[in-house]
Enzyme design. Structure first.
Site, PDB file in Angstrom:
ATOM      1  N   ASP A  48       0.472  -0.974   0.074  1.00 57.76           N
ATOM      2  CA  ASP A  48       0.052   0.123   0.089  1.00 57.76           C
ATOM      3  C   ASP A  48       1.233   1.269  -0.167  1.00 57.76           C
ATOM      4  OD1 ASP A  48      -2.246  -1.755   0.039  1.00 57.76           O
ATOM      5  OD2 ASP A  48      -2.417  -2.234   2.076  1.00 57.76           O
ATOM      6  N   LYS A 107       1.022  -7.855  -3.437  1.00 55.44           N
ATOM      7  CA  LYS A 107      -0.610  -7.283  -3.477  1.00 55.44           C
ATOM      8  C   LYS A 107      -0.385  -5.878  -3.839  1.00 55.44           C
ATOM      9  CE  LYS A 107      -3.865  -5.919  -0.334  1.00 55.44           C
ATOM     10  NZ  LYS A 107      -4.605  -5.009  -0.835  1.00 55.44           N
ATOM     11  N   ASP A 150      -5.686  -6.272  -6.434  1.00 53.88           N
ATOM     12  CA  ASP A 150      -6.124  -6.307  -5.909  1.00 53.88           C
ATOM     13  C   ASP A 150      -6.840  -4.461  -6.479  1.00 53.88           C
ATOM     14  OD1 ASP A 150      -8.450  -5.724  -3.436  1.00 53.88           O
ATOM     15  OD2 ASP A 150      -6.467  -5.187  -1.900  1.00 53.88           O
ATOM     16  N   LYS A 192     -11.267  -5.212  -6.839  1.00 52.52           N
ATOM     17  CA  LYS A 192     -12.133  -5.306  -6.361  1.00 52.52           C
ATOM     18  C   LYS A 192     -13.169  -4.480  -7.446  1.00 52.52           C
ATOM     19  CE  LYS A 192     -11.401  -4.286  -1.537  1.00 52.52           C
ATOM     20  NZ  LYS A 192      -9.773  -4.374  -1.735  1.00 52.52           N
ATOM     21  N   LEU A 193     -12.888  -5.416  -8.766  1.00 55.87           N
ATOM     22  CA  LEU A 193     -14.269  -4.558 -10.255  1.00 55.87           C
ATOM     23  C   LEU A 193     -15.866  -4.676  -8.652  1.00 55.87           C
ATOM     24  CD1 LEU A 193     -11.803  -4.946 -11.155  1.00 55.87           C
ATOM     25  CD2 LEU A 193     -12.867  -5.812 -13.293  1.00 55.87           C
ATOM     26  N   HIS A 194     -16.475  -4.186 -10.019  1.00 49.38           N
ATOM     27  CA  HIS A 194     -17.871  -4.059  -9.522  1.00 49.38           C
ATOM     28  C   HIS A 194     -19.090  -3.561 -10.678  1.00 49.38           C
ATOM     29  CE1 HIS A 194     -21.238  -4.647  -5.868  1.00 49.38           C
ATOM     30  NE2 HIS A 194     -22.119  -4.064  -7.381  1.00 49.38           N
ATOM     31  N   ASP A 195     -19.357  -3.462 -11.563  1.00 45.64           N
ATOM     32  CA  ASP A 195     -20.130  -3.558 -12.346  1.00 45.64           C
ATOM     33  C   ASP A 195     -20.948  -4.036 -13.561  1.00 45.64           C
ATOM     34  OD1 ASP A 195     -20.717  -1.439 -14.256  1.00 45.64           O
ATOM     35  OD2 ASP A 195     -18.594  -0.356 -14.701  1.00 45.64           O
ATOM     36  N   PRO A 232     -22.408  -6.960 -15.704  1.00 49.31           N
ATOM     37  CA  PRO A 232     -21.255  -8.292 -15.862  1.00 49.31           C
ATOM     38  C   PRO A 232     -20.976  -7.622 -17.200  1.00 49.31           C
ATOM     39  CG  PRO A 232     -23.824  -9.294 -15.680  1.00 49.31           C
ATOM     40  CD  PRO A 232     -24.367  -7.661 -15.680  1.00 49.31           C
ATOM     41  N   THR A 274     -14.819  -5.641   5.621  1.00 51.43           N
ATOM     42  CA  THR A 274     -14.370  -5.433   6.726  1.00 51.43           C
ATOM     43  C   THR A 274     -14.811  -4.228   7.045  1.00 51.43           C
ATOM     44  OG1 THR A 274     -12.451  -5.643   6.757  1.00 51.43           O
ATOM     45  CG2 THR A 274     -13.487  -8.010   6.939  1.00 51.43           C
ATOM     46  N   ARG A 326      -2.252  -9.340  12.255  1.00 55.93           N
ATOM     47  CA  ARG A 326      -1.048  -8.616  13.586  1.00 55.93           C
ATOM     48  C   ARG A 326      -0.879  -9.406  14.709  1.00 55.93           C
ATOM     49  NH1 ARG A 326      -2.383  -5.597  10.286  1.00 55.93           N
ATOM     50  NH2 ARG A 326      -3.102  -3.627  10.670  1.00 55.93           N
ATOM     51  N   GLN A 337      -7.762  -2.076  11.932  1.00 59.15           N
ATOM     52  CA  GLN A 337      -7.614  -3.340  11.783  1.00 59.15           C
ATOM     53  C   GLN A 337      -9.206  -3.461  13.189  1.00 59.15           C
ATOM     54  OE1 GLN A 337      -8.469  -4.674   9.211  1.00 59.15           O
ATOM     55  NE2 GLN A 337      -6.683  -4.887   8.216  1.00 59.15           N
ATOM     56  N   GLY A 389      -0.151  -6.187   5.471  1.00 57.08           N
ATOM     57  CA  GLY A 389       0.117  -4.952   5.604  1.00 57.08           C
ATOM     58  C   GLY A 389       1.081  -4.485   6.223  1.00 57.08           C
ATOM     59  N   ARG A 390       0.593  -3.570   7.098  1.00 52.34           N
ATOM     60  CA  ARG A 390       1.411  -2.867   8.043  1.00 52.34           C
ATOM     61  C   ARG A 390       2.637  -3.352   8.971  1.00 52.34           C
ATOM     62  NH1 ARG A 390      -3.635   1.002   8.711  1.00 52.34           N
ATOM     63  NH2 ARG A 390      -4.355  -1.076   8.838  1.00 52.34           N
TER      64      ARG A 390
HETATM   65  O1  C5P Z   1      -1.965  -2.584   7.038  1.00 51.05           O
HETATM   66  P1  C5P Z   1      -2.924  -3.901   7.520  1.00 51.05           P
HETATM   67  O2  C5P Z   1      -2.442  -5.262   7.171  1.00 51.05           O
HETATM   68  O3  C5P Z   1      -4.164  -3.924   7.665  1.00 51.05           O
HETATM   69  O4  C5P Z   1      -3.379  -4.291   6.015  1.00 51.05           O
HETATM   70  C1  C5P Z   1      -4.614  -4.745   5.175  1.00 51.05           C
HETATM   71  C2  C5P Z   1      -4.399  -5.006   3.823  1.00 51.05           C
HETATM   72  O5  C5P Z   1      -5.594  -5.364   3.419  1.00 51.05           O
HETATM   73  C3  C5P Z   1      -4.937  -3.584   3.055  1.00 51.05           C
HETATM   74  O6  C5P Z   1      -4.314  -3.894   1.058  1.00 51.05           O
HETATM   75  C4  C5P Z   1      -6.354  -3.011   3.334  1.00 51.05           C
HETATM   76  O7  C5P Z   1      -6.610  -2.300   2.099  1.00 51.05           O
HETATM   77  C5  C5P Z   1      -6.766  -4.520   3.081  1.00 51.05           C
HETATM   78  N1  C5P Z   1      -8.149  -5.522   3.334  1.00 51.05           N
HETATM   79  C6  C5P Z   1      -8.416  -5.604   4.930  1.00 51.05           C
HETATM   80  N2  C5P Z   1      -9.353  -5.883   4.766  1.00 51.05           N
HETATM   81  C7  C5P Z   1     -10.873  -5.940   3.707  1.00 51.05           C
HETATM   82  C8  C5P Z   1     -10.184  -6.342   2.498  1.00 51.05           C
HETATM   83  C9  C5P Z   1      -8.996  -5.401   2.658  1.00 51.05           C
HETATM   84  O8  C5P Z   1      -7.501  -5.219   5.776  1.00 51.05           O
HETATM   85  N3  C5P Z   1     -11.888  -6.621   3.992  1.00 51.05           N
END
Ligand code: C5P
Length: 232
Positions: free
Chosen positions: A10, A32, A59, A61-64, A66, A119, A181, A190, A210-211
């Protein structure tokens, strides 16, 4: 499905992304690429990371409707990524069209994964704004079933839901789970989180981290800790 750790890159620019990946030496982790980086740097970024030898989860996330999703997936199929995704809320017809568009002339295609409910969507908002009265986990399982009916490979879900998704859709239907985590790490924004070791125990196939890795002082050590807990 072979368990793997996917690092969420990210970052807003190519430069930051390449600096980050440069810290992994000769290791080539599964990464990703999300909307931020893709919209900033475009398909060339995907190409460059692929040429370094990384597996890529695109990633977007397409939505439109068909037809639009089918044609867009056809374009994405040429990027040679390993996994991509869409919103299950687009219906079974949209997911089937996506799969058709994503399949290359030689029959190969990236894994196609559906986002169930984000989420960030609470049960209360789902009820009050989207007028969906059923419990959130029931909605997630129904979306997972729809994805399976459409022929998709799996869903993005909370690691805490991965076991139930496997119970409902089978063990070969893969679960890609963010919200990871370390037991001694920062939670950040999160909410429904777990550790790499617990995600393995519950049955996640891929964890998206990610982080805990991108913001670590030593990203390679953090990645290796994830691999040891989740895969090793
Ligand atoms: O930094 P962190 O570990 O929270 O990053 C999680 C990654 O997963 C981010 O790229 C976030 O956009 C993605 N993500 C998420 N929850 C979802 C879908 C995608 O945290 N439901």
């Amino acid at each position: 499905m072979n368990r793997d750790v996917i690092i969420a890159c990210d970052f807003p620019t190519r430069e930051e992304t390449m600096n980050f990946l440069g810290r992994f030496g000769d290791k080539r982790p599964f990464v990703k690429i999300g909307m931020e980086l893709y919209y900033a740097e475009g398909p060339a970024m995907v190409q460059e990371i692929k040429e370094r030898g990384h597996k890529i989860f695109l990633d977007l996330k397409l939505h439109d409707i068909p037809n639009t999703v089918k044609r867009s997936m056809n374009v994405l199929s040429r990027l040679g990524v390993d996994m991509t995704n869409l919103h299950a809320a687009g219906t079974v017809a949209m997911m089937e069209a996506a799969l058709e568009g994503l399949t290359r002339p030689d029959g190969t295609r990236p894994l196609l994964i559906a986002v169930t409910q984000l989420t960030s969507t609470s049960e209360e908002r789902m009820r009050n704004e989207l007028l969906i009265d059923r419990p959130l986990d029931e909605v997630v399982m129904q979306y997972a079933k729809n994805a399976k009916i459409a022929g998709l490979d799996g869903v993005v879900c909370s690691p805490l839901e991965a076991g139930k998704v496997h119970d409902v859709c089978g063990k070969d239907f893969c679960t890609v789970t963010p919200g990871i985590r370390f037991a001694d790490g920062d939670v950040g924004d999160q909410v429904r989180i777990t550790t790499p070791a617990k995600a393995k125990e519950i049955g996640s196939d891929f964890i998206v981290v990610g982080r805990p890795i991108t913001a670590a002082e030593d990203p390679l050590a953090a990645y290796e800790r994830c691999m040891a807990e989740f895969v090793g």
